[in-house]
Design an enzyme around this catalytic site. Structure first.
Site, PDB file in Angstrom:
ATOM      1  CE  LYS A 119      -4.326   1.180   2.297  1.00 43.94           C
ATOM      2  NZ  LYS A 119      -5.069   1.016   3.553  1.00 43.94           N
TER       3      LYS A 119
HETATM    4  O1  G3P Z   1      -9.701   2.243   4.182  1.00 40.55           O
HETATM    5  C1  G3P Z   1      -9.350   3.489   4.649  1.00 40.55           C
HETATM    6  C2  G3P Z   1      -9.795   3.635   6.020  1.00 40.55           C
HETATM    7  O2  G3P Z   1      -9.041   2.904   6.924  1.00 40.55           O
HETATM    8  C3  G3P Z   1     -10.090   4.995   6.478  1.00 40.55           C
HETATM    9  O3  G3P Z   1     -11.299   4.869   7.087  1.00 40.55           O
HETATM   10  O4  G3P Z   1     -13.100   5.549   8.555  1.00 40.55           O
HETATM   11  O5  G3P Z   1     -10.730   6.270   9.041  1.00 40.55           O
HETATM   12  O6  G3P Z   1     -11.986   7.254   7.152  1.00 40.55           O
HETATM   13  P1  G3P Z   1     -11.810   6.065   8.017  1.00 40.55           P
END
Ligand code: G3P
Length: 217
Positions: free
Chosen positions: A87
């Site tokens: 990643k």
């Molecule tokens: O897949 C990306 C993720 O981990 C971010 O999610 O909910 O922190 O915006 P969030």
């Protein structure tokens, strides 16, 4: 549509895997820290543990932000397990690194994507996956799902093989809307995946079936 779970929590990964619908896992440094996984060796061991639970792709994020550092880290991560996807953040050196990995046959996930232009660059560099963060766009009053639509259109126009991995998914409707648009993959928390199970008419119907079965026996 592939379902990835967006967590570093092994119990949740097992639970989704046991349901039989899991196609992979995405992690990031924040999700690792949330589980208390810190230090290089612990993080590496955690990636290996995740790969042992699931059959599909497991995204492991580089920490370096310069080309050489990303190559060094990414090559080491890719050697850990055949399921590892490197990643890489959406920055200029990241695009160079994705191109390098792509030429070497190492799978990549271009992360922190918030615009169609960024997604176009990721595809040009040969990313295996591109991760637009829909929840975080919604958080700032911008249409996250609209971005998925734009990227779908652009990739289909040119036959790019980069898979759209809708990330920062927060709830069931994000999943359903991504499926309607044609995202190749969604990654979200177990709560959002489990939420797809719920319907009161299912509960009422099942209770009635069981009640009627008992009457007849
Ligand atoms: O897949 C990306 C993720 O981990 C971010 O999610 O909910 O922190 O915006 P969030």
């Amino acid at each position: 549509m592939k379902f990835f779970i967006d967590t570093a929590n092994l119990d949740q990964i097992k639970e989704a895997q046991d349901m039989g619908i899991l196609d992979g896992v995405t992690t990031n440094p924040s999700l690792m820290a949330k589980e208390g996984i810190t230090g290089h060796e612990n993080i590496i061991n955690h990636y290996k543990a995740i790969c042992e639970i699931v059959d599909g792709d497991v995204s492991a994020e580089v920490i370096a932000t310069d080309f050489e550092g990303m190559i060094r880290e990414g090559e080491a991560l890719a050697k850990l397990h055949p399921q590892i996807v490197v990643k890489v953040p959406m920055i200029k050196d990241g695009i160079k690194a994705i191109k390098y990995f792509s030429d070497k046959g190492i799978k990549t996930n271009c992360t922190l994507v918030f615009s169609a232009g960024q997604a176009l660059l990721a595809a040009k560099a040969g990313a295996t996956y591109v991760s637009p963060f829909i929840g975080r766009l919604d958080d700032v009053s911008t249409d996250g799902l609209g971005l998925i639509q734009e990227i779908r259109l652009i990739y289909d126009n040119y036959g790019f093989e980069t898979q759209i991995l809708a990330a920062s998914v927060r709830h069931t409707m994000h999943i359903i809307d991504c499926a309607k648009i044609g995202a190749d993959v969604m990654t979200g928390p177990l709560k959002a995946i489990d939420g797809l199970l719920n319907h009161p008419l299912t509960d009422i119907g099942l209770a009635k079936f069981l009640e009627d079965f008992k009457k007849g026996n």
